[in-house]
Design a protein around this motif. Sequence first.
Motif, PDB file in Angstrom:
ATOM      1  N   TYR A   1      -4.474   8.284  -9.174  1.00  0.00           N
ATOM      2  CA  TYR A   1      -5.120   7.131  -9.471  1.00  0.00           C
ATOM      3  C   TYR A   1      -5.546   7.162 -10.983  1.00  0.00           C
TER       4      TYR A   1
ATOM      5  N   THR B   1       1.994   9.172   3.696  1.00  0.00           N
ATOM      6  CA  THR B   1       3.327   8.417   3.257  1.00  0.00           C
ATOM      7  C   THR B   1       4.563   9.430   3.306  1.00  0.00           C
TER       8      THR B   1
ATOM      9  N   PHE C   1       7.356   9.059  -6.410  1.00  0.00           N
ATOM     10  CA  PHE C   1       6.232   8.952  -7.250  1.00  0.00           C
ATOM     11  C   PHE C   1       5.082   9.757  -6.728  1.00  0.00           C
ATOM     12  N   TRP C   2       5.198  10.189  -5.157  1.00  0.00           N
ATOM     13  CA  TRP C   2       3.865  10.973  -4.882  1.00  0.00           C
ATOM     14  C   TRP C   2       4.142  12.335  -5.310  1.00  0.00           C
TER      15      TRP C   2
ATOM     16  N   PRO D   1       4.339  10.940 -10.398  1.00  0.00           N
ATOM     17  CA  PRO D   1       3.832   9.333 -10.849  1.00  0.00           C
ATOM     18  C   PRO D   1       4.155   8.921 -12.286  1.00  0.00           C
TER      19      PRO D   1
ATOM     20  N   VAL E   1       9.937   5.637  -4.488  1.00  0.00           N
ATOM     21  CA  VAL E   1       8.639   5.610  -3.854  1.00  0.00           C
ATOM     22  C   VAL E   1       8.941   5.955  -2.253  1.00  0.00           C
TER      23      VAL E   1
ATOM     24  N   GLN F   1      11.750   1.726  -5.954  1.00  0.00           N
ATOM     25  CA  GLN F   1      10.761   0.861  -6.407  1.00  0.00           C
ATOM     26  C   GLN F   1       9.963   1.670  -7.379  1.00  0.00           C
ATOM     27  N   ARG F   2       9.301   1.128  -8.637  1.00  0.00           N
ATOM     28  CA  ARG F   2       8.361   1.651  -9.437  1.00  0.00           C
ATOM     29  C   ARG F   2       6.911   1.390  -9.062  1.00  0.00           C
ATOM     30  N   GLN F   3       6.251   2.360  -9.472  1.00  0.00           N
ATOM     31  CA  GLN F   3       4.670   1.821  -9.174  1.00  0.00           C
ATOM     32  C   GLN F   3       3.618   2.369 -10.174  1.00  0.00           C
TER      33      GLN F   3
ATOM     34  N   ILE G   1      -0.360   2.724 -10.690  1.00  0.00           N
ATOM     35  CA  ILE G   1      -1.738   2.347 -10.320  1.00  0.00           C
ATOM     36  C   ILE G   1      -2.776   2.569 -11.535  1.00  0.00           C
TER      37      ILE G   1
ATOM     38  N   LYS H   1       0.056  -9.194 -10.016  1.00  0.00           N
ATOM     39  CA  LYS H   1       1.419  -8.642 -10.319  1.00  0.00           C
ATOM     40  C   LYS H   1       2.399  -9.905 -10.602  1.00  0.00           C
TER      41      LYS H   1
END
Length: 239
Positions: free
Chosen positions: A117, A162, A181-182, A185, A191, A196-198, A200, A228
Amino acid sequence: MKKRLPKAFLDKLNAVTAKRPKTVIQQILEHGFVTTEELKALGYEHAPRAARDVRELGIPLETFHVKDSNGRNIAAYRFGNPLQIEDKLSKAAGRTILSKALKNALIEKYGPKCFIYLQPMEERLLQVDHRIPYEIGGEQDEKDIDCYMLLSPSANRAKSWTCEHCPNWQRKDVEFCLSCFWAHPENHTHVAGQEQRQIIITFTGDEIEDYNRLINLVGLDKAEKTIKDMIEHYIKDIE
């Protein structure tokens, strides 16, 4: 089930006094396994954390999948090979509790913030976790601090849930995790297996004004579009 377990294994189970791992152990002893749904019903919303507590005590647990009351696949836990409690080098024999020195080294290098985060936090609230889940990559040398990450409690819960529901939980492909990502990141290609791309972004304090300017910039209409949607539209407009 108790009759089928070696005495040394039962003695280790009976020596557990902490409430959360003891609850997991008792449920498995009585029913052969325990599901995440059942643990939630017992008051443990973060079932993977409860299972991890058991593993950290050196008690091998296996994760498998069953159907919940609505027919959906959920995780369940049962004891692994009881003989593994004698093998201190076995991954399934339990993970080493990560040291205070490792946490301090991560904070010194990256600052007291959650890697997911990106929020600055009180040092006491941050938790150290393996970038590659222990159940997949095993223990890592604490001297290589970049094998680890600092997480807020909520990020740690989200990551555990996840990862446990990712297809790689069964395949155990470390390279697959490295591009997730996890785990990273800051540089990921998927993900939890989804293409996906993320990003936060959390705005706090004086940054809230930046958030408000961003909303004004993209012209957010809450009744019609999400943030978004509006940012994507803005990016396409400036290409």
